[in-house]
Design an enzyme around this catalytic site. Structure first.
Site, PDB file in Angstrom:
ATOM      1  N   LYS A   1       3.432   3.903   2.404  1.00 18.31           N
ATOM      2  CA  LYS A   1       4.595   3.813   1.519  1.00 18.31           C
ATOM      3  C   LYS A   1       5.436   2.568   1.766  1.00 18.31           C
ATOM      4  O   LYS A   1       6.233   2.177   0.926  1.00 18.31           O
ATOM      5  CB  LYS A   1       5.445   5.075   1.598  1.00 18.31           C
TER       6      LYS A   1
ATOM      7  N   SER B   1      -3.868   7.870   4.622  1.00 18.09           N
ATOM      8  CA  SER B   1      -2.581   7.410   4.105  1.00 18.09           C
ATOM      9  C   SER B   1      -1.435   7.412   5.110  1.00 18.09           C
ATOM     10  O   SER B   1      -0.446   6.704   4.910  1.00 18.09           O
ATOM     11  CB  SER B   1      -2.205   8.238   2.871  1.00 18.09           C
TER      12      SER B   1
END
Ligand SMILES: *Cc1c(COP(=O)(O)O)cnc(C)c1O
Length: 322
Positions: A53, A306
């Site tokens: 992110k 991720s």
């Protein structure tokens, strides 16, 4: 999808390059053998914030106007986006307020605080944290940075797609953890611009799969937020979703759901075979493969690892339960 172009993703790549890690793609040997495929993993766990992110957050903050920079930014987050925004804001000397619900694990809250962000813990769902963020946007004129439904955030996450193409041009399919859809949406724009034949597969958890339920309903729907090992995949896609719902509907070939048990098994498997720690939300792709919900025999597949922001206690429990 006209709202986010390949050109914007290339621009994001150049813009964020000094601030984010160009992560490696490594072969998952045991998993490749087990699935009779070439399976490679994109290690977003190596970002300074432990999750991808940072890419989208950095791109969005670097795109602020001089006026917006003075006001500062506000973000609602399940943890990793807040940490990305807090990190990028500190790098750029911009004030950041992060609104979190009580469901966000303490390790993530602490990490965000330690980056100097102003943290507000409000309510027991993303929706309640969102209400507080909207209030701050109005009252303090902070600039909201959505964790997924924002062109600059999507373009930032899409830089992963460019790197996958550079490192693994033979790619047949990519398996991506799915929540709000910024990650898979950005990656899909990049990959599908090069070849419509590269399959893009989204995996999420059975407990509150907002995007999957929305796709089934044909429009964004609200979900009951439940506890999950994949805490970073929790929350809705926003009833007023502007970008990611359409992006996912148009560009994602398949979506799959995995159970809590399958996520735990995948986390243990990755730890045992690769000696990597993944948070639950990052292990859903491996979970789908181990549960045989996804067939990749004979193919070149990439998995996006991720993030790795898991509390030590949770990790210990998962490994002991295996
Ligand atoms: C946010 C997040 C995702 C999902 O990304 P979306 O853009 O919301 O679909 C996946 N894995 C991790 C670790 C995350 O933090």
């Amino acid at each position: 999808m006209m709202d986010i172009s390949l050109q914007q993703i290339y621009q994001a790549k150049k813009r964020i390059a000094p601030y984010v890690t160009r992560t490696p793609l490594v072969r998952a040997h045991a998993l490749s053998e087990r699935c009779d495929a070439e399976i490679w993993c994109k290690l977003e766990t190596l970002q300074p914030t432990g999750a991808f992110k940072l890419r989208g957050a950095t791109n969005a903050i670097l795109r602020l106007s001089e006026e917006q920079r003075k006001h500062g930014v506000v973000a609602v987050s399940t943890g990793n986006h807040g940490r990305g925004v807090a990190y990028a804001a500190r790098e750029q000397g911009v004030r950041a307020v992060i609104c979190l619900s009580e469901l966000v694990p303490k390790n993530k809250v602490d990490a965000i605080k330690s980056l100097g962000a102003d943290v507000r813990v409000v309510g027991s769902s993303q929706d309640e944290a969102e209400i507080e963020a909207n209030r701050l946007t109005a009252v303090e004129e902070l600039v909201p940075i959505s964790p997924f439904d924002h062109p600059d955030v999507i373009a930032g996450q899409g830089t992963i797609g460019l790197e996958l193409l550079e490192d693994f041009p033979e790619l047949d399919c990519v398996v991506v953890p799915l929540s709000g859809g910024g990650l898979i949406g950005g990656i899909a724009v990049a990959l599908k611009a090069v070849s419509k034949d590269i399959r893009v597969i989204g995996v999420t958890m059975e407990n509150g799969p907002a995007m999957v339920l929305s796709l089934e309903a044909g429009k964004p729907v609200a979900v009951e937020e439940e506890e999950s090992l994949a805490d970073s995949l929790g929350g809705g896609i926003g009833l007023d979703n502007r970008y990611t719902f359409e992006l996912v509907r148009e560009l994602v070939d398949q979506t799959l759901l995995v159970s809590e048990k399958e996520i735990a098994q995948a986390m243990s498997y990755v730890f045992e075979t690769q000696k990597f720690v993944l948070e639950g939300g990052a292990a859903v792709g491996v979970a789908a493969l181990l549960a045989k919900k996804l067939e990749v025999r004979g193919q070149n597949a990439a998995l996006v690892y991720s993030g790795n922001n898991i509390a030590t206690d949770t990790l210990r429990k998962v490994l002991e339960s295996a």
